[in-house]
Design an enzyme around this catalytic site. Structure first.
Site, PDB file in Angstrom:
ATOM      1  CG  ASP A  80      -1.811   1.198   1.319  1.00  0.00           C
ATOM      2  OD1 ASP A  80      -2.425   1.525   0.286  1.00  0.00           O
ATOM      3  OD2 ASP A  80      -1.912   1.834   2.389  1.00  0.00           O
ATOM      4  CB  SER A  81       0.309   4.753  -0.908  1.00  0.00           C
ATOM      5  OG  SER A  81      -0.925   4.885  -0.235  1.00  0.00           O
ATOM      6  CB  CYS A 126      -2.515   1.341  -2.707  1.00  0.00           C
ATOM      7  SG  CYS A 126      -2.517   3.051  -3.260  1.00  0.00           S
ATOM      8  CD  GLU A 177      -2.739   9.439   6.873  1.00  0.00           C
ATOM      9  OE1 GLU A 177      -1.908  10.335   6.687  1.00  0.00           O
ATOM     10  OE2 GLU A 177      -2.611   8.270   6.448  1.00  0.00           O
ATOM     11  CB  CYS A 217      -9.763   5.822  -0.589  1.00  0.00           C
ATOM     12  SG  CYS A 217      -8.327   6.351   0.368  1.00  0.00           S
ATOM     13  CG  HIS A 238      -6.959   6.428   4.825  1.00  0.00           C
ATOM     14  ND1 HIS A 238      -6.029   5.843   4.010  1.00  0.00           N
ATOM     15  CD2 HIS A 238      -6.251   6.970   5.849  1.00  0.00           C
ATOM     16  CE1 HIS A 238      -4.820   6.030   4.518  1.00  0.00           C
ATOM     17  NE2 HIS A 238      -4.930   6.711   5.627  1.00  0.00           N
TER      18      HIS A 238
END
Lengths: 265, 265
Positions: free
Chosen positions: A11-12, A74, A153, A185, A187
């Site tokens: 993943d990134s 990702c 985040e 995504c 997140h």
């Protein structure tokens, strides 16, 4: 590459731990090596060329660890690099787009589908094209939501600010009467409550982590790559180890992370 | 390294163009080479080791272009790497922290000073320590504002959402009765209006771009490094060229960008 090798996941950054979490639950007999490119995160705001270059480097690193299978956790890398990586490398590679596309088409009754993701994922049109390919009559409305990742985040998953940002991005979906929204995504599932309130409870949310884990299981079995006995574990490599990683990572993964290894890029 | 060489400027991305803009205005007889590390942006959320590694690579790249002087336009790199870079390299290197520190102390009458920046800049305590060194009685309150950069990059510089985020981060400064606030990140001057409204009009805002350009001029003259005649121009290198760079970059720089070169990292 043997059936007792580990499954590589990249993943990134650390958002892909949501995918690893589902994989650990669903495939308790497998070992995993996760690489999060935290030194270069995010990918979603960068060009397709750069995302492809970084993704190739990540695959090569995982191959050096003798993995038997690669999961691209990702969305941006899946959208901009997976078809190319699948042509270039002989190892089975699964991204998060196809499982998300199939789930969206399966779950939608009205064929009005929303897709949200990073700027890179939406610009690539990978979800939009994928849905149209298997359901040509589908009406797909896609929207980039660049502030969702930094909000997660920052830990602001359910604050008035997050609600206001979600309203700006997603309010128009109420008028479009979609019945499925793809959370494109890793997140975004962490914002599930706010997103659900803004788009309305009749809209089903597609979580690519869940769909991808199910796809990985199917492919592993199809290719006779299931692990047969032996020790299993998981290892996490990052290209940058932030001071608060263990705390944040364990919250996302839902279990203890014994050790993190640094892999410089 | 000759007095007719260019001045090198690097930043984690394109925010440092605010510093280049001031330098171009103040030093019209100089040539500039700007490097924005857009493939690895942001630096502000990453560890000190990674920021130092990337900063060293950026200095080396600029030295390969025969620059005579280096300006670190990124607050995070200035905070976490400049003292070390100054010891390691023989070329004059100026960061944005020291000029900001001196301006803050000069402008404050009450010695109650606020500092805002990325997580990395605030965690490094570079501003806090710098202010205390020249003004030991100063009362410094520092606050990381991680959402400000993505808000600027989304173009939301003066929206109700931005106001709400600014209130969350900065509302407490009203109680602390600071009279100076250091905008310790190149993106923050673009939020000057909102920040000013939240902290109150009696608080002076320190813009590191302006202070740094003034410092660069002083050092160039002190070290007899001013350019004497010859062609002048500026060149921009980026490690990732996003599709909308020219438009965004020209808005920040306030002038046309003739050509952008790619430098892979």
């Amino acid at each position: 590459m043997t059936e007792n090798g580990a499954i590589g996941v990249f993943d990134s950054g650390i958002g892909g731990l949501t995918v690893l979490r589902e994989l650990l639950t669903r495939l308790p007999g497998e070992s995993f090596i996760y690489f999060g490119d935290t030194a270069r995160v995010p990918y979603g705001t960068k060009s397709a060329e750069t995302v492809l270059k970084f993704s190739r480097e990540n695959v090569t690193f995982l191959l050096d660890q003798d993995v038997k299978f690669i999961v691209v956790a990702c969305n941006t890398a899946s959208a901009e690099a997976v078809p190319r990586l699948q042509r270039e490398f002989r190892i089975p590679i699964v991204g998060v787009i196809e499982p998300g596309v199939r789930a969206a088409v399966r779950m939608s009754k009205t064929s009005k589908i929303g897709v949200i993701g990073t700027a890179g994922t939406i610009r690539s049109e990978a979800y939009q094209r994928g849905i149209k390919e298997i359901s040509p009559q589908a009406e797909v409305t896609a929207r980039a939501c660049p502030l969702f990742v930094p909000l997660v985040e920052e830990g602001w998953v359910d604050t008035p600010t997050t609600e206001m940002v979600a309203e700006s991005y997603l309010g128009e979906y109420r008028k479009r009467e979609i019945d499925v929204l793809v959370l494109g995504c890793t997140h975004y599932p962490l914002l599930r409550d706010v997103i659900g309130r803004v788009v309305g409870e009749r809209v089903a949310l597609v979580d690519s982590a869940v769909e991808t884990a199910s796809e990985v299981q199917r492919v592993l079995e199809g290719e006779h790559l299931r692990n047969h006995g032996g020790e299993v574990d998981f290892t996490i490599y990052l290209s940058d180890i932030a001071p608060d990683f263990k705390q944040v990572g364990e919250r996302i993964l839902g279990r203890e992370i014994p050790q993190v290894r640094l892999r410089l890029v």
